[in-house]
Design a protein around this motif. Structure first.
Motif, PDB file in Angstrom:
ATOM      1  N   LEU A  33      22.161 -14.120  -0.488  1.00 41.03           N
ATOM      2  CA  LEU A  33      22.120 -12.675  -0.294  1.00 41.03           C
ATOM      3  C   LEU A  33      22.163 -12.013  -1.668  1.00 41.03           C
ATOM      4  O   LEU A  33      23.080 -12.258  -2.452  1.00 41.03           O
ATOM      5  N   LEU A  34      21.150 -11.205  -1.953  1.00 40.58           N
ATOM      6  CA  LEU A  34      21.078 -10.488  -3.235  1.00 40.58           C
ATOM      7  C   LEU A  34      20.929  -8.995  -2.966  1.00 40.58           C
ATOM      8  O   LEU A  34      20.104  -8.586  -2.144  1.00 40.58           O
ATOM      9  N   THR A  35      21.725  -8.191  -3.673  1.00 41.01           N
ATOM     10  CA  THR A  35      21.513  -6.753  -3.704  1.00 41.01           C
ATOM     11  C   THR A  35      21.461  -6.315  -5.167  1.00 41.01           C
ATOM     12  O   THR A  35      22.091  -6.910  -6.035  1.00 41.01           O
ATOM     13  N   ALA A  36      20.664  -5.284  -5.420  1.00 39.97           N
ATOM     14  CA  ALA A  36      20.515  -4.761  -6.786  1.00 39.97           C
ATOM     15  C   ALA A  36      20.060  -3.312  -6.684  1.00 39.97           C
ATOM     16  O   ALA A  36      19.614  -2.854  -5.635  1.00 39.97           O
ATOM     17  N   ARG A  37      20.187  -2.592  -7.794  1.00 43.73           N
ATOM     18  CA  ARG A  37      19.646  -1.236  -7.883  1.00 43.73           C
ATOM     19  C   ARG A  37      18.508  -1.201  -8.899  1.00 43.73           C
ATOM     20  O   ARG A  37      18.584  -1.841  -9.950  1.00 43.73           O
ATOM     21  N   ARG A  38      17.487  -0.440  -8.562  1.00 42.29           N
ATOM     22  CA  ARG A  38      16.410  -0.263  -9.540  1.00 42.29           C
ATOM     23  C   ARG A  38      16.887   0.670 -10.662  1.00 42.29           C
ATOM     24  O   ARG A  38      17.504   1.705 -10.394  1.00 42.29           O
ATOM     25  N   ARG A  39      16.630   0.274 -11.886  1.00 45.09           N
ATOM     26  CA  ARG A  39      17.032   1.114 -13.036  1.00 45.09           C
ATOM     27  C   ARG A  39      16.287   2.445 -12.988  1.00 45.09           C
ATOM     28  O   ARG A  39      15.136   2.512 -12.594  1.00 45.09           O
ATOM     29  N   PRO A  47       0.810  -1.227   0.000  1.00 46.17           N
ATOM     30  CA  PRO A  47       0.000   0.000   0.000  1.00 46.17           C
ATOM     31  C   PRO A  47       0.841   1.274   0.000  1.00 46.17           C
ATOM     32  O   PRO A  47       0.639   2.168   0.825  1.00 46.17           O
ATOM     33  N   TYR A  48       1.820   1.358  -0.941  1.00 52.12           N
ATOM     34  CA  TYR A  48       2.697   2.518  -1.016  1.00 52.12           C
ATOM     35  C   TYR A  48       2.810   2.972  -2.472  1.00 52.12           C
ATOM     36  O   TYR A  48       2.797   2.142  -3.389  1.00 52.12           O
ATOM     37  N   PRO A  49       2.965   4.281  -2.695  1.00 53.38           N
ATOM     38  CA  PRO A  49       3.129   4.777  -4.074  1.00 53.38           C
ATOM     39  C   PRO A  49       4.424   4.297  -4.701  1.00 53.38           C
ATOM     40  O   PRO A  49       5.377   3.898  -4.012  1.00 53.38           O
ATOM     41  N   ASP A  50       4.476   4.370  -6.017  1.00 55.24           N
ATOM     42  CA  ASP A  50       5.679   4.026  -6.762  1.00 55.24           C
ATOM     43  C   ASP A  50       6.859   4.873  -6.273  1.00 55.24           C
ATOM     44  O   ASP A  50       6.719   6.069  -6.003  1.00 55.24           O
ATOM     45  N   GLY A  51       8.030   4.238  -6.173  1.00 53.89           N
ATOM     46  CA  GLY A  51       9.254   4.967  -5.892  1.00 53.89           C
ATOM     47  C   GLY A  51       9.310   5.636  -4.538  1.00 53.89           C
ATOM     48  O   GLY A  51       9.960   6.667  -4.377  1.00 53.89           O
ATOM     49  N   SER A  52       8.677   5.031  -3.527  1.00 57.93           N
ATOM     50  CA  SER A  52       8.585   5.671  -2.215  1.00 57.93           C
ATOM     51  C   SER A  52       9.828   5.533  -1.360  1.00 57.93           C
ATOM     52  O   SER A  52      10.018   6.306  -0.417  1.00 57.93           O
ATOM     53  N   ARG A  74      12.645   3.660  -5.368  1.00 55.22           N
ATOM     54  CA  ARG A  74      12.914   4.766  -6.287  1.00 55.22           C
ATOM     55  C   ARG A  74      13.962   4.363  -7.321  1.00 55.22           C
ATOM     56  O   ARG A  74      14.770   3.449  -7.088  1.00 55.22           O
ATOM     57  N   ALA A  75      13.966   5.044  -8.443  1.00 56.94           N
ATOM     58  CA  ALA A  75      15.004   4.823  -9.452  1.00 56.94           C
ATOM     59  C   ALA A  75      16.370   5.086  -8.827  1.00 56.94           C
ATOM     60  O   ALA A  75      16.586   6.118  -8.191  1.00 56.94           O
ATOM     61  N   GLY A  76      17.277   4.141  -8.982  1.00 57.06           N
ATOM     62  CA  GLY A  76      18.591   4.241  -8.366  1.00 57.06           C
ATOM     63  C   GLY A  76      18.639   3.732  -6.942  1.00 57.06           C
ATOM     64  O   GLY A  76      19.716   3.647  -6.349  1.00 57.06           O
ATOM     65  N   GLY A  77      17.485   3.394  -6.389  1.00 54.30           N
ATOM     66  CA  GLY A  77      17.434   2.854  -5.039  1.00 54.30           C
ATOM     67  C   GLY A  77      17.868   1.403  -4.999  1.00 54.30           C
ATOM     68  O   GLY A  77      17.966   0.723  -6.029  1.00 54.30           O
ATOM     69  N   ARG A  78      18.108   0.931  -3.801  1.00 53.18           N
ATOM     70  CA  ARG A  78      18.668  -0.410  -3.630  1.00 53.18           C
ATOM     71  C   ARG A  78      17.609  -1.383  -3.143  1.00 53.18           C
ATOM     72  O   ARG A  78      16.741  -1.041  -2.314  1.00 53.18           O
ATOM     73  N   ILE A  79      17.684  -2.610  -3.632  1.00 50.37           N
ATOM     74  CA  ILE A  79      16.859  -3.728  -3.178  1.00 50.37           C
ATOM     75  C   ILE A  79      17.790  -4.765  -2.571  1.00 50.37           C
ATOM     76  O   ILE A  79      18.829  -5.095  -3.167  1.00 50.37           O
ATOM     77  N   GLY A  80      17.447  -5.268  -1.390  1.00 57.04           N
ATOM     78  CA  GLY A  80      18.262  -6.284  -0.734  1.00 57.04           C
ATOM     79  C   GLY A  80      17.408  -7.414  -0.202  1.00 57.04           C
ATOM     80  O   GLY A  80      16.381  -7.168   0.446  1.00 57.04           O
ATOM     81  N   LEU A  81      17.820  -8.639  -0.488  1.00 54.51           N
ATOM     82  CA  LEU A  81      17.051  -9.822  -0.103  1.00 54.51           C
ATOM     83  C   LEU A  81      17.959 -10.883   0.512  1.00 54.51           C
ATOM     84  O   LEU A  81      19.071 -11.106   0.037  1.00 54.51           O
ATOM     85  N   VAL A  82      17.467 -11.518   1.557  1.00 53.60           N
ATOM     86  CA  VAL A  82      18.063 -12.745   2.072  1.00 53.60           C
ATOM     87  C   VAL A  82      16.991 -13.823   1.991  1.00 53.60           C
ATOM     88  O   VAL A  82      15.873 -13.643   2.497  1.00 53.60           O
TER      89      VAL A  82
END
Length: 280
Positions: free
Chosen positions: A274-280, A115-120, A148-156
């Motif tokens: 462990l995965l990290t990535a950046r949103r394009r 329940p959050y807007p895009d790129g929050s 957000r664009a350029g933001g980081r995603i991290g997953l375990v």
């Protein structure tokens, strides 16, 4: 400070609300807060460090449970939102955050329809959480969407080949069939699967397999009994076997054997991705 918005406005459960209600109830079984505090907790710091979380960051922890990532992220100076389907788990994390005066907002929310807007958010994380949302592609879409664009995603995520992945394989023949279209949770720990889920919406992807050392159990039976009384998915499987004690005994033996095979010098090594990535 800490803010609570259980049953947040805008929450929706898509086409199968009964599936979500079952998942919510399953994770409220037993004592997952004990599992999180006594076993899983170190993984939160791993993810906070990997995502380089710090002051000024807006962080969302998806399927946050009791705050395995949310709490150390807030201690690192971030402003954190912790979202989970199960309010009983959020309430435990909220008490900790209040006691430490941490900046965490606790929201009830569905990982497949956040329940959050895009790129929050600057950073979006999940530690052995989002992997249990049954419809993987929907959950992955949401992880990317709210970052957000350029933001980081991290997953375990627990791997299919690791201890917890094998535990779910042992339990699978005794469990009810999953909902149509659902995918096994440990697939999030498979590099090809999770990279396919995220697709070309991310770059700078880094993956690494590592092990969580677990030294709580003297033998496989001790592991089995701990999970039978504390871990919601295991409790749920045993409940379906209440009228078939011979099958429950089979599962007892299989889980104890799994635990014994993975104990070495009093320590288990639970593999995770462990995965990290950046949103394009």
């Amino acid at each position: 400070m800490t803010d609570t918005t259980h049953a947040a406005p805008g929450i929706h459960y898509g086409a199968a609300p009964e599936v979500k209600q079952k998942h919510r109830a399953m994770w409220a079984l037993g004592d997952y807060p004990a599992v999180a505090a006594e076993i899983v907790a170190p993984l939160g710091g791993v993810l906070v460090d990997a995502c380089e979380v710090g002051p000024g960051h807006q962080v969302l922890d998806v399927a946050a449970g009791t705050g395995t990532v949310a709490l150390p992220a807030a201690r690192a100076g971030a402003s954190v939102t912790a979202s989970d389907l199960t309010p009983e788990l959020l309430a435990v994390g909220e008490r900790t955050a209040r006691a430490e005066e941490l900046d965490v907002a606790w929201h009830e929310g569905d990982a497949e329809a956040l329940p959050y807007p895009d790129g929050s958010f600057d950073v979006t994380t999940s530690c052995v959480g989002v992997m249990f949302a049954p419809f993987h592609r929907a959950a992955a879409h949401e992880l990317v969407r709210v970052t957000r664009a350029g933001g980081r995603i991290g997953l375990v995520s627990w791997t299919p080949e690791g201890f917890i992945g094998q535990m779910f394989s042992v339990m699978r023949p005794y469990a009810p069939p999953p909902p149509p279209g659902a995918s096994p949770a440990p697939l999030w720990g498979s590099e090809p699967h999770v990279l396919d889920l995220l697709g070309d919406r991310v770059d700078e992807v880094d993956t690494a397999r590592a092990h969580l050392p677990v030294d709580r159990f003297d033998d496989g039976a001790a592991f089995r009994d701990y999970f039978k009384t504390r871990y919601g998915p295991t409790i749920a499987v045993y409940r379906t076997l209440a009228d078939t004690p011979e099958r429950a005994a089979e599962l007892d033996a299989a889980l104890a054997d799994l635990g014994d095979r993975h104990l070495s010098g009093g320590v288990m090594a639970w593999e995770y991705l462990l995965l990290t990535a950046r949103r394009r």
